[in-house]
Design a protein around this motif. Sequence first.
Motif, PDB file in Angstrom:
ATOM      1  N   SER A 278      34.814  40.254  47.088  1.00 20.22           N
ATOM      2  CA  SER A 278      33.837  39.574  47.952  1.00 20.22           C
ATOM      3  C   SER A 278      33.487  38.157  47.504  1.00 20.22           C
ATOM      4  O   SER A 278      32.865  37.409  48.269  1.00 20.22           O
ATOM      5  N   ALA A 279      33.866  37.769  46.276  1.00 19.65           N
ATOM      6  CA  ALA A 279      33.427  36.472  45.738  1.00 19.65           C
ATOM      7  C   ALA A 279      33.710  35.294  46.671  1.00 19.65           C
ATOM      8  O   ALA A 279      32.832  34.452  46.901  1.00 19.65           O
ATOM      9  N   PRO A 280      34.926  35.167  47.259  1.00 20.97           N
ATOM     10  CA  PRO A 280      35.194  33.996  48.099  1.00 20.97           C
ATOM     11  C   PRO A 280      34.409  33.978  49.407  1.00 20.97           C
ATOM     12  O   PRO A 280      34.366  32.949  50.084  1.00 20.97           O
ATOM     13  N   THR A 281      33.805  35.108  49.781  1.00 19.86           N
ATOM     14  CA  THR A 281      33.085  35.182  51.053  1.00 19.86           C
ATOM     15  C   THR A 281      31.591  34.940  50.894  1.00 19.86           C
ATOM     16  O   THR A 281      30.872  34.850  51.893  1.00 19.86           O
ATOM     17  N   ARG A 282      31.121  34.843  49.665  1.00 17.30           N
ATOM     18  CA  ARG A 282      29.688  34.678  49.446  1.00 17.30           C
ATOM     19  C   ARG A 282      29.224  33.273  49.813  1.00 17.30           C
ATOM     20  O   ARG A 282      29.988  32.313  49.750  1.00 17.30           O
ATOM     21  N   GLU A 283      27.968  33.168  50.155  1.00 18.10           N
ATOM     22  CA  GLU A 283      27.407  31.874  50.509  1.00 18.10           C
ATOM     23  C   GLU A 283      27.495  30.918  49.325  1.00 18.10           C
ATOM     24  O   GLU A 283      27.155  31.269  48.201  1.00 18.10           O
ATOM     25  N   GLY A 284      27.987  29.707  49.574  1.00 19.78           N
ATOM     26  CA  GLY A 284      28.115  28.710  48.524  1.00 19.78           C
ATOM     27  C   GLY A 284      29.356  28.839  47.687  1.00 19.78           C
ATOM     28  O   GLY A 284      29.553  28.049  46.758  1.00 19.78           O
TER      29      GLY A 284
ATOM     30  N   LEU B  59      42.537  36.644  50.941  1.00 17.34           N
ATOM     31  CA  LEU B  59      41.521  36.347  49.930  1.00 17.34           C
ATOM     32  C   LEU B  59      40.269  35.788  50.589  1.00 17.34           C
ATOM     33  O   LEU B  59      39.144  36.181  50.238  1.00 17.34           O
ATOM     34  N   LEU B  60      40.440  34.873  51.547  1.00 14.58           N
ATOM     35  CA  LEU B  60      39.289  34.272  52.214  1.00 14.58           C
ATOM     36  C   LEU B  60      38.525  35.291  53.046  1.00 14.58           C
ATOM     37  O   LEU B  60      37.313  35.149  53.251  1.00 14.58           O
ATOM     38  N   ARG B  61      39.214  36.326  53.504  1.00 13.34           N
ATOM     39  CA  ARG B  61      38.553  37.397  54.272  1.00 13.34           C
ATOM     40  C   ARG B  61      37.859  38.403  53.364  1.00 13.34           C
ATOM     41  O   ARG B  61      37.164  39.296  53.851  1.00 13.34           O
ATOM     42  N   GLY B  62      38.080  38.305  52.044  1.00 11.61           N
ATOM     43  CA  GLY B  62      37.439  39.207  51.112  1.00 11.61           C
ATOM     44  C   GLY B  62      38.219  40.456  50.803  1.00 11.61           C
ATOM     45  O   GLY B  62      37.686  41.408  50.210  1.00 11.61           O
ATOM     46  N   GLU B  63      39.516  40.480  51.137  1.00 10.57           N
ATOM     47  CA  GLU B  63      40.314  41.683  50.911  1.00 10.57           C
ATOM     48  C   GLU B  63      40.673  41.887  49.442  1.00 10.57           C
ATOM     49  O   GLU B  63      41.105  42.980  49.059  1.00 10.57           O
ATOM     50  N   TYR B  64      40.507  40.848  48.616  1.00  7.31           N
ATOM     51  CA  TYR B  64      40.744  40.983  47.177  1.00  7.31           C
ATOM     52  C   TYR B  64      39.444  40.964  46.383  1.00  7.31           C
ATOM     53  O   TYR B  64      39.455  40.860  45.163  1.00  7.31           O
TER      54      TYR B  64
END
Length: 242
Positions: A135-141, A128-133
């Motif tokens: 992109s929301a968790p990888t966005r700035e802020g 999830l942190l890598r954005g595999e589910y």
Amino acid sequence: MNNFARSEKKRQHAAVDARQVLRALREMKQSERPSRVRMELPLPQAGVENDKIVYLGKHGQLADWSGGMRQRFRATRPLVDTLLEGRQANFAGLLEDAEDGVGVWACDGDITVLTHVADTTAGLLFKLLRGEYGSAPTREGAMVCVVNAFWTDGGEKVGNPWEFKLREEARDVLKAGSWEVVYCLRAVRTAAGVPGTIWRRYPEPWLVLDETGRVVLSKEGSEEPSSAEVAEALNRTANATE
């Protein structure tokens, strides 16, 4: 503060209390708020239909969860729904295997909430942190909030000895100090049988309360009071009142 712990010590009240913390975090500047946070909300005793907060050990591991993580998730979801009430939140479902109990909510466009990440399911968090589910968790802020996680300190028990990449990622993502506990309400009991409560509302200190709701220990900073510190404070208070 003490009145809440003494007279309103209910699981749903805890979720409402945690909601206020989430609101405060949401109102902080993105550059100033922690990006990876944890909350510990009190779970019910399995098979008991009431809203009381009872001693179940850390992360509720002493409850009789005969239905496994699926049953635990059923007990946790109403608390998370209360936590996110009033926000633009959407339950996205359970990640991969429903038996893992790792549920995901998207909230306000920049907050992702997960439940029950453990040593055995930490790989899902890493994905999830890598954005595999998405992109929301990888966005700035962006902020990721894990509710009732119970991985070992530093992720020391994540993966098998031969899973070098996974274990290396665990040491990095789950290292000490990388996740701020912004809310915790947990019933505790010392070896001598003295009951109490651990309570924290970010950025306030960690508090240890006796059964009357009186503060017997206050500890500043992000580090939770140790079991020895909690026991000493509660036992000392109990002995003083005998």
